[in-house]
Scaffold this motif. Sequence first.
Motif, PDB file in Angstrom:
ATOM      1  N   SER A 102     -57.173  24.074  38.262  1.00  0.00           N
ATOM      2  CA  SER A 102     -56.746  24.803  39.463  1.00  0.00           C
ATOM      3  C   SER A 102     -55.240  24.784  39.610  1.00  0.00           C
ATOM      4  O   SER A 102     -54.554  23.854  39.163  1.00  0.00           O
ATOM      5  N   ILE A 103     -54.732  25.833  40.254  1.00  0.00           N
ATOM      6  CA  ILE A 103     -53.327  25.936  40.585  1.00  0.00           C
ATOM      7  C   ILE A 103     -53.244  26.666  41.917  1.00  0.00           C
ATOM      8  O   ILE A 103     -54.176  27.387  42.293  1.00  0.00           O
ATOM      9  N   CYS A 104     -52.156  26.486  42.641  1.00  0.00           N
ATOM     10  CA  CYS A 104     -52.029  27.069  43.980  1.00  0.00           C
ATOM     11  C   CYS A 104     -50.943  28.142  43.974  1.00  0.00           C
ATOM     12  O   CYS A 104     -49.869  27.949  43.391  1.00  0.00           O
ATOM     13  N   THR A 156     -60.835  33.530  32.560  1.00  0.00           N
ATOM     14  CA  THR A 156     -61.436  34.002  33.802  1.00  0.00           C
ATOM     15  C   THR A 156     -60.643  33.433  34.966  1.00  0.00           C
ATOM     16  O   THR A 156     -60.309  32.236  34.970  1.00  0.00           O
ATOM     17  N   ILE A 157     -60.315  34.282  35.935  1.00  0.00           N
ATOM     18  CA  ILE A 157     -59.511  33.873  37.091  1.00  0.00           C
ATOM     19  C   ILE A 157     -60.353  34.052  38.347  1.00  0.00           C
ATOM     20  O   ILE A 157     -60.939  35.119  38.559  1.00  0.00           O
ATOM     21  N   ASN A 158     -60.391  33.020  39.189  1.00  0.00           N
ATOM     22  CA  ASN A 158     -61.188  33.085  40.421  1.00  0.00           C
ATOM     23  C   ASN A 158     -60.431  32.437  41.588  1.00  0.00           C
ATOM     24  O   ASN A 158     -60.133  31.238  41.525  1.00  0.00           O
ATOM     25  N   PRO A 159     -60.111  33.226  42.641  1.00  0.00           N
ATOM     26  CA  PRO A 159     -60.296  34.676  42.743  1.00  0.00           C
ATOM     27  C   PRO A 159     -59.187  35.401  41.977  1.00  0.00           C
ATOM     28  O   PRO A 159     -58.084  34.871  41.826  1.00  0.00           O
ATOM     29  N   VAL A 174     -58.530  28.695  37.017  1.00  0.00           N
ATOM     30  CA  VAL A 174     -58.354  29.355  35.730  1.00  0.00           C
ATOM     31  C   VAL A 174     -59.297  28.705  34.727  1.00  0.00           C
ATOM     32  O   VAL A 174     -59.254  27.486  34.537  1.00  0.00           O
ATOM     33  N   THR A 175     -60.176  29.502  34.122  1.00  0.00           N
ATOM     34  CA  THR A 175     -61.146  29.002  33.145  1.00  0.00           C
ATOM     35  C   THR A 175     -60.867  29.639  31.796  1.00  0.00           C
ATOM     36  O   THR A 175     -60.729  30.862  31.698  1.00  0.00           O
ATOM     37  N   LEU A 176     -60.797  28.808  30.767  1.00  0.00           N
ATOM     38  CA  LEU A 176     -60.627  29.297  29.396  1.00  0.00           C
ATOM     39  C   LEU A 176     -61.862  28.909  28.593  1.00  0.00           C
ATOM     40  O   LEU A 176     -62.192  27.728  28.473  1.00  0.00           O
TER      41      LEU A 176
END
Length: 296
Positions: A102-104, A156-159, A174-176
């Motif tokens: 996660s990142i903000c 994949t980016i959510n949201p 962020v999912t890789l």
Amino acid sequence: LINQGALDAPFTYIPSDTEVDFCFKFEPERGIIEPGGSQTVQISFHTTVLGWFEEEFQFSVFESPTPVILTIKGTVTGPDLHFSLPELDLGDISFGFPCTKSICLFNCSVVPVTFKLRMSNDGTQPAVSSFDQICKEGDPSWRKGIHFYVEPREFTINPSQGTIPSHGHQDIEVTLCSNTVMRFRRRMLVDLEGIAEEVASVLIRARCLVPELHVFPVVLPYCECLLKVPYEKKLFVVNSTGLPGCYGLIPQKCKEDSPVLYSSPKPCGIVEPYSTAEIPVIIEVQTVGEHRTKVL
């Protein structure tokens, strides 16, 4: 607009041809104000041009030699967005195993902003995860690898889009899921629809590896067997790495011609880091004699 005279005052907004003028709308643009009366004018402003502005707007009044002038001035500032980290390091990841961090994203602007996130140079076809792979033990990709007609979409980016209020923030996952053995160095970009592209970005690093798994024993002796009677022994798949891996038994191609048939109730599965998976192997001998069969 206030009519301080003794007569009715018909008024009309006089448009100009300046760049700033097209950013303003006045409602109403014309009308009649009775003596001592007033007219409220709603002013709307929308621009994509940054910087300081000062503009005069004129309203003509019937039989008046001079127009009524309204001066509007101000500064248009761009959105101020930034990420909580200069880069997002996913570290070492295993082929086909999704990794999420996660990142903000902060909005330091005085107004809310609507954002859209995208990855630089990302593909279109979804990547294949190991969890999907182990459900297809007969898939040719076990032997030939995973092939794409176009580059896979591995991030994949959510949201991936939304609105952040003034001085607010949004947590981004962020999912890789990598289908490529390589070092990743990609940028996640922030676009503001209708305003600007790439107003902010963050570097994402990762390294995709395939963990080396070992099988023992190398030879699985069943000794004396009766014809067409099932016998079971166990193979062990050892993962001595810090990354998860997966295994799959490849089904026999020509069962009719095989002197020994093998199968398993667990033909595929996941091997967690620093762990061992048990694979029960069941054989049925089809002809008399001594036989050797490779379990792939």
